[in-house]
Design a protein around this motif. Sequence first.
Motif, short mmCIF file in Angstrom:
data_model
loop_
_atom_site.label_atom_id
_atom_site.label_comp_id
_atom_site.label_asym_id
_atom_site.label_seq_id
_atom_site.Cartn_x
_atom_site.Cartn_y
_atom_site.Cartn_z
N ILE A 5 0.82 -1.21 0.00
CA ILE A 5 0.00 0.00 0.00
C ILE A 5 0.86 1.27 0.00
O ILE A 5 0.32 2.36 -0.02
CB ILE A 5 -0.98 0.03 1.18
CG1 ILE A 5 -0.24 0.07 2.53
CG2 ILE A 5 -1.94 -1.15 1.12
CD1 ILE A 5 -1.16 0.27 3.73
N LEU A 6 2.19 1.13 0.02
CA LEU A 6 3.07 2.30 0.00
C LEU A 6 3.29 2.74 -1.44
O LEU A 6 4.39 2.73 -1.98
CB LEU A 6 4.40 1.98 0.69
CG LEU A 6 4.29 1.56 2.16
CD1 LEU A 6 5.65 1.28 2.75
CD2 LEU A 6 3.55 2.63 2.97
N GLY A 7 2.21 3.17 -2.05
CA GLY A 7 2.10 3.46 -3.47
C GLY A 7 0.73 2.97 -3.90
O GLY A 7 -0.14 2.73 -3.05
N PRO A 8 0.47 2.81 -5.18
CA PRO A 8 -0.80 2.21 -5.60
C PRO A 8 -0.96 0.82 -4.99
O PRO A 8 0.02 0.11 -4.79
CB PRO A 8 -0.67 2.15 -7.13
CG PRO A 8 0.35 3.18 -7.48
CD PRO A 8 1.31 3.20 -6.32
N LEU A 9 -2.19 0.44 -4.70
CA LEU A 9 -2.47 -0.87 -4.12
C LEU A 9 -2.01 -1.98 -5.07
O LEU A 9 -2.37 -2.01 -6.24
CB LEU A 9 -3.97 -1.01 -3.86
CG LEU A 9 -4.46 -2.36 -3.36
CD1 LEU A 9 -3.89 -2.67 -1.98
CD2 LEU A 9 -5.99 -2.40 -3.34
N GLU A 10 -1.21 -2.90 -4.53
CA GLU A 10 -0.75 -4.05 -5.30
C GLU A 10 -0.72 -5.28 -4.41
O GLU A 10 -0.51 -5.17 -3.20
CB GLU A 10 0.66 -3.83 -5.87
CG GLU A 10 0.75 -2.76 -6.94
CD GLU A 10 2.17 -2.61 -7.48
OE1 GLU A 10 3.08 -3.32 -7.00
OE2 GLU A 10 2.36 -1.78 -8.38
N VAL A 11 -0.92 -6.44 -5.03
CA VAL A 11 -0.74 -7.72 -4.35
C VAL A 11 0.13 -8.59 -5.25
O VAL A 11 -0.15 -8.72 -6.45
CB VAL A 11 -2.08 -8.43 -4.06
CG1 VAL A 11 -1.83 -9.75 -3.34
CG2 VAL A 11 -3.00 -7.54 -3.24
N GLY A 101 4.02 -9.46 5.72
CA GLY A 101 3.34 -9.61 4.44
C GLY A 101 2.74 -8.32 3.90
O GLY A 101 2.22 -8.32 2.78
N LEU A 102 2.81 -7.25 4.69
CA LEU A 102 2.30 -5.94 4.27
C LEU A 102 3.45 -4.96 4.30
O LEU A 102 4.14 -4.83 5.32
CB LEU A 102 1.18 -5.48 5.21
CG LEU A 102 0.59 -4.09 4.97
CD1 LEU A 102 -0.05 -3.99 3.59
CD2 LEU A 102 -0.42 -3.74 6.06
N ASP A 103 3.68 -4.26 3.19
CA ASP A 103 4.85 -3.38 3.11
C ASP A 103 4.82 -2.28 4.18
O ASP A 103 5.88 -1.90 4.71
CB ASP A 103 5.01 -2.78 1.71
CG ASP A 103 3.83 -1.93 1.26
OD1 ASP A 103 2.80 -1.87 1.97
OD2 ASP A 103 3.91 -1.33 0.16
N ALA A 104 3.65 -1.78 4.54
CA ALA A 104 3.58 -0.74 5.57
C ALA A 104 4.05 -1.27 6.92
O ALA A 104 4.69 -0.54 7.69
CB ALA A 104 2.15 -0.20 5.68
N GLY A 134 13.05 2.60 1.03
CA GLY A 134 13.07 1.96 -0.27
C GLY A 134 11.81 1.18 -0.59
O GLY A 134 11.58 0.80 -1.74
N LEU A 135 10.99 0.91 0.42
CA LEU A 135 9.72 0.21 0.20
C LEU A 135 8.67 1.10 -0.45
O LEU A 135 7.68 0.60 -0.98
CB LEU A 135 9.18 -0.32 1.53
CG LEU A 135 10.02 -1.40 2.22
CD1 LEU A 135 9.48 -1.67 3.63
CD2 LEU A 135 10.02 -2.69 1.41
N TRP A 136 8.88 2.41 -0.40
CA TRP A 136 7.88 3.33 -0.93
C TRP A 136 7.97 3.41 -2.44
O TRP A 136 9.05 3.53 -3.02
CB TRP A 136 8.08 4.73 -0.32
CG TRP A 136 7.62 4.79 1.11
CD1 TRP A 136 8.24 4.25 2.19
CD2 TRP A 136 6.42 5.40 1.60
NE1 TRP A 136 7.51 4.49 3.33
CE2 TRP A 136 6.39 5.19 3.00
CE3 TRP A 136 5.40 6.10 0.98
CZ2 TRP A 136 5.36 5.68 3.79
CZ3 TRP A 136 4.36 6.58 1.78
CH2 TRP A 136 4.35 6.36 3.17
N ARG A 137 6.79 3.35 -3.10
CA ARG A 137 6.71 3.43 -4.57
C ARG A 137 5.98 4.69 -5.03
O ARG A 137 5.75 4.88 -6.21
CB ARG A 137 5.97 2.20 -5.11
CG ARG A 137 6.66 0.88 -4.82
CD ARG A 137 5.77 -0.32 -5.15
NE ARG A 137 4.65 -0.43 -4.20
CZ ARG A 137 3.37 -0.18 -4.50
NH1 ARG A 137 3.03 0.16 -5.74
NH2 ARG A 137 2.43 -0.30 -3.59
N LEU A 165 12.44 9.96 6.89
CA LEU A 165 13.39 10.73 6.10
C LEU A 165 14.27 11.60 7.00
O LEU A 165 15.49 11.65 6.83
CB LEU A 165 12.65 11.62 5.10
CG LEU A 165 12.27 11.01 3.76
CD1 LEU A 165 11.28 11.92 3.03
CD2 LEU A 165 13.50 10.77 2.90
N GLU A 166 13.65 12.26 7.97
CA GLU A 166 14.41 13.11 8.88
C GLU A 166 15.43 12.28 9.68
O GLU A 166 16.58 12.70 9.86
CB GLU A 166 13.46 13.84 9.82
CG GLU A 166 12.61 14.91 9.11
CD GLU A 166 11.54 15.51 9.99
OE1 GLU A 166 11.08 16.62 9.71
OE2 GLU A 166 11.14 14.85 10.98
#
Length: 264
Positions: A5-11, A101-104, A134-137, A165-166
């Motif tokens: 979910i760190l970007g468009p929803l994907e599975v 199993g969930l990127d967040a 790096g997990l963020w898309r 980021l900070e």
Amino acid sequence: MDFRILGPLEVHRDVGPLTLGAAKQRALIAILLLHANEVVSSDRLVDELWGARPPDTAANALQVYVAQLRKALEPERAKGAPSSVVLTRPGGYLLRVEPDGLDAERFERLLAEGTAVAASDAAAAAELLHEALGLWRGDPLADLAYEPFAQAEIARLEELRVAALEQRIDADIALGHHTALVGELEALVREHPLRERLRSQLMLALCRAGRQAEALDVYQDAHRALTEELGIVPGPELQRLEQAILRQDPELELQGEVAAESGA
């Protein structure tokens, strides 16, 4: 199964990304993911999917969407066999997500680990925080950004991203990467002009790069922005940093081995 979910929803599965279907079905899996491994009542799902005035057919439509979702997530499941991912529970449904199993969730775990070691090991913190970011898309749940059910989680994740980021920038500055960080920090300050921590990081990076006058300009710009937008002056941290730069405080310089490695 890898939910993102760190970007468009994907599975994703081993074979690659899965096709999730139309908007309502994508919204359904997103709602279940935001409550992963928890039962979400059918009434709540109807409210989240259709709002205050659901159609008379909403309950039946929800069952259809659940069936379609199970087929999308488990295409090899035999007809009539129970789902091991989207489970029926009394009054609702549960989406089973394995640990990490969930990127967040992976992002938040790496962020916590990086934060825990930051004071004692800047290199380890930087590695963990780089991995987390790096997990963020893109923007979280970017394809569902206007759905009311997603707003609170999007805001929470965005705040965590900037905080990560900070912290990553703090670690990189501690490692002597100040010169390389200036451009990134300038862009982040333009994006988040009222975040004083980013301003202080930019000031310190410029100072250590031998650009003290520009560092002081950053303080003056922060003073204008905060005064005009919020009616307040910069906080104690920024004020102390400005005074330290003005008096050329030696504590602003890198010390020891890191300074030697960075060429400072």
